[in-house]
Design an enzyme around this catalytic site. Structure first.
Site, PDB file in Angstrom:
ATOM      1  N   GLY A  69      -0.999   2.160  -7.719  1.00  0.00           N
ATOM      2  CA  GLY A  69      -0.217   1.293  -8.596  1.00  0.00           C
ATOM      3  C   GLY A  69      -0.514  -0.187  -8.382  1.00  0.00           C
ATOM      4  O   GLY A  69      -0.663  -0.946  -9.348  1.00  0.00           O
ATOM      5  N   SER A  70      -0.609  -0.606  -7.141  1.00  0.00           N
ATOM      6  CA  SER A  70      -0.817  -2.030  -6.860  1.00  0.00           C
ATOM      7  C   SER A  70      -2.138  -2.507  -7.447  1.00  0.00           C
ATOM      8  O   SER A  70      -2.205  -3.551  -8.101  1.00  0.00           O
ATOM      9  CB  SER A  70      -0.806  -2.296  -5.348  1.00  0.00           C
ATOM     10  N   ASN A 150      11.874   0.304  -9.961  1.00  0.00           N
ATOM     11  CA  ASN A 150      11.767   1.156  -8.768  1.00  0.00           C
ATOM     12  C   ASN A 150      13.000   1.106  -7.880  1.00  0.00           C
ATOM     13  O   ASN A 150      13.197   2.000  -7.074  1.00  0.00           O
ATOM     14  CB  ASN A 150      10.518   0.791  -7.962  1.00  0.00           C
ATOM     15  N   GLN A 178       6.919   4.268 -11.825  1.00  0.00           N
ATOM     16  CA  GLN A 178       8.100   5.117 -11.617  1.00  0.00           C
ATOM     17  C   GLN A 178       8.349   6.063 -12.790  1.00  0.00           C
ATOM     18  O   GLN A 178       9.197   6.941 -12.698  1.00  0.00           O
ATOM     19  CB  GLN A 178       9.352   4.242 -11.414  1.00  0.00           C
ATOM     20  N   SER A 198       0.566   5.706 -10.397  1.00  0.00           N
ATOM     21  CA  SER A 198       0.192   6.002  -9.018  1.00  0.00           C
ATOM     22  C   SER A 198       0.555   7.443  -8.678  1.00  0.00           C
ATOM     23  O   SER A 198       1.692   7.869  -8.888  1.00  0.00           O
ATOM     24  CB  SER A 198       0.946   5.044  -8.092  1.00  0.00           C
ATOM     25  N   HIS A 200       1.047   9.114  -5.885  1.00  0.00           N
ATOM     26  CA  HIS A 200       2.015   9.512  -4.839  1.00  0.00           C
ATOM     27  C   HIS A 200       3.466   9.363  -5.284  1.00  0.00           C
ATOM     28  O   HIS A 200       4.383   9.755  -4.566  1.00  0.00           O
ATOM     29  CB  HIS A 200       1.747   8.778  -3.521  1.00  0.00           C
ATOM     30  N   CYS A 323       8.933  -2.356   0.396  1.00  0.00           N
ATOM     31  CA  CYS A 323       8.271  -3.619   0.711  1.00  0.00           C
ATOM     32  C   CYS A 323       9.233  -4.616   1.326  1.00  0.00           C
ATOM     33  O   CYS A 323       8.839  -5.494   2.076  1.00  0.00           O
ATOM     34  CB  CYS A 323       7.676  -4.229  -0.546  1.00  0.00           C
TER      35      CYS A 323
HETATM   36  C1  LIG Z   1       5.164   2.200  -5.765  1.00  0.00           C
HETATM   37  C2  LIG Z   1       5.073   1.222  -6.862  1.00  0.00           C
HETATM   38  C3  LIG Z   1       3.948   0.403  -7.022  1.00  0.00           C
HETATM   39  C4  LIG Z   1       2.807   0.420  -6.045  1.00  0.00           C
HETATM   40  O1  LIG Z   1       2.072   1.600  -6.109  1.00  0.00           O
HETATM   41  P1  LIG Z   1       1.065   1.982  -4.910  1.00  0.00           P
HETATM   42  O2  LIG Z   1       0.327   3.161  -5.411  1.00  0.00           O
HETATM   43  O3  LIG Z   1       1.936   2.285  -3.732  1.00  0.00           O
HETATM   44  O4  LIG Z   1       0.189   0.794  -4.707  1.00  0.00           O
HETATM   45  C5  LIG Z   1       3.903  -0.465  -8.089  1.00  0.00           C
HETATM   46  N1  LIG Z   1       4.923  -0.529  -8.967  1.00  0.00           N
HETATM   47  C6  LIG Z   1       6.018   0.235  -8.861  1.00  0.00           C
HETATM   48  C7  LIG Z   1       7.083   0.137  -9.892  1.00  0.00           C
HETATM   49  C8  LIG Z   1       6.143   1.130  -7.803  1.00  0.00           C
HETATM   50  O5  LIG Z   1       7.242   1.883  -7.692  1.00  0.00           O
END
Ligand SMILES: *Cc1c(COP(=O)(O)O)cnc(C)c1O
Length: 394
Positions: A69-70, A150, A178, A198, A200, A323
């Site tokens: 996601g990042s 999130n 999310q 993402s 996970h 975070c």
């Molecule tokens: C977890 C999350 C991210 C980051 O995703 P990663 O795969 O952990 O880098 C970005 N945005 C939201 C809304 C998230 O919940």
């Protein structure tokens, strides 16, 4: 032990683990290789791309695999900024309760001379599309608004925002980390130009995700090197991870209605139970929220202490985003919806999934109720509230 932090990460599904381990053992070729071992890996990769594209209403060539996601958020925003800059458009619209992957990227662009408008989030945690429309200017190159938050789980009016952006000819990116796998999404129906996801967060592996970019959008690379991902994201592809992501998403898509009805039932039972704690409040709209998200503030306590005591009792939760844990700043999301500092400090996020049971929920209600009461017994802030030296906010 009860795991109730599924917004931070989820357990991989058995099918995803099986796919990943089999591929790690047997299909370890480099998909750029022209020999059979390479082409076998390539086939797995392209099948995953087709599947994922199908799940969100995109074309396979509009899916770019990333590390999560990042990275997807960073690449989407940088791409829009680079393209905007070329046309003299250096204004970006977002909101104050985005994930830090978005907010920190926007800060970097601000240092480079971009102007960033962060829209207000209302107390219910929902953004008003009219305010998006009013904020769009001649020099706006991007609107980036998350699909679902999130921390407080509120779902944004993405289709309305997408339509406005399309009509005004402004790129629209949504951080849907999310939402993917949890809500039905169609990027064409919602007029989305770019979308981050993402694995996970939907029972796939960590360190893998994707960026959808409509074929008309010009992506810039964050990572230079080989010609993988149509030249937009260099690096040998994580084939086992990507295939496991596609398998995890397929399961989520196939069981979405059933899972969300079940998880929503648990969520509402938990909300009803925790609402009975005096001087507490549910953060975010009760209806427009993700099926598994519960987020409360309890006045007169510290969220961190609450978490540690719940952990001792075998309940794993969060005070907000992973975070910000470990830092003493209250959640920027809770501040954005107007919670004052003291109240924002007493927050608890519980995020449920299909593995949780009604029994879990009842155990959580019992323990949170006891621990909040216990902590209030020690709290000087609570004593002042009770003695009338301080006014209750909730
Ligand atoms: C977890 C999350 C991210 C980051 O995703 P990663 O795969 O952990 O880098 C970005 N945005 C939201 C809304 C998230 O919940």
């Amino acid at each position: 032990m009860i795991y109730a932090d599924n917004a931070a990460t989820t357990k991989m599904s058995d099918a995803a683990v099986k796919t990943m381990t089999e591929l790690l053992k047997n299909t370890w070729g480099n998909p750029s290789g022209l020999y059979k071992r390479g082409q076998d890996a390539k086939e797995v990769l392209e099948k995953a791309r087709e599947d994922i594209a199908g799940f969100i209403g995109a074309e396979p060539r509009e899916i770019f695999f990333t590390s999560g996601g990042s990275e997807s958020d960073n690449q989407a925003i940088w791409s829009a900024a680079r393209a905007g800059e070329k046309k003299g458009k250096k204004h970006i619209i977002s909101d104050a309760f985005e994930h830090h992957a978005v907010l920190h990227t926007l800060n970097r662009l601000k240092e480079e001379g971009f102007e960033i408008t962060l829209l207000d989030v209302h107390e219910n945690g929902v953004i008003d599309p009219k305010e998006v429309e009013e904020a769009i200017r001649e020099d706006t190159c991007l609107v980036t608004i998350m699909y679902a938050n999130n921390e407080i789980g509120t779902v944004q009016p993405i289709r309305e925002i997408g339509e406005i952006c399309r009509r005004k000819n402004v790129l629209f990116h949504t951080d849907a980390v999310q939402a993917v796998g949890h809500l039905p999404i169609n990027v064409k129906v919602d007029s989305i130009d770019m979308l981050s996801a993402s694995a996970h967060k939907f029972n796939g592996p960590k360190g893998v995700g994707f960026l959808y970019a409509r074929k008309e959008v010009r992506l810039s690379n964050l990572i230079e090197g080989g010609a993988q991902e149509r030249g937009k994201r260099a690096g040998t592809e994580n084939v086992p991870g990507i295939a496991a992501m596609a398998v995890a998403l397929r399961e989520k898509q196939e069981k979405m209605n059933e899972t969300s009805a079940y998880v929503r039932g648990l969520r509402d039972r938990l909300i009803a139970g925790l609402s009975r704690i005096p001087h507490s409040v549910l953060n975010g709209d009760a209806d427009r929220r993700l099926p598994g998200n519960v987020n409360f503030c309890f006045e007169g306590i510290e969220g961190e202490s609450l978490l540690l005591l719940l952990d001792d009792r075998g309940i794993q939760a969060s005070s907000g985003s992973a975070c910000t844990s470990g830092s003493l700043d209250p959640s920027h999301v809770l501040l954005a919806i107007g919670r004052v500092h003291d109240v924002a400090h007493g927050s608890l996020r519980l995020t449920l999934d299909r593995e949780n049971t009604e029994e879990d929920v009842d155990i959580i209600i019992k323990n949170v109720t006891e621990v909040v009461e216990y902590l209030r017994g020690f709290s000087p802030v609570w004593r002042d509230l009770i003695n009338g030296k301080r006014k209750f906010v909730l």
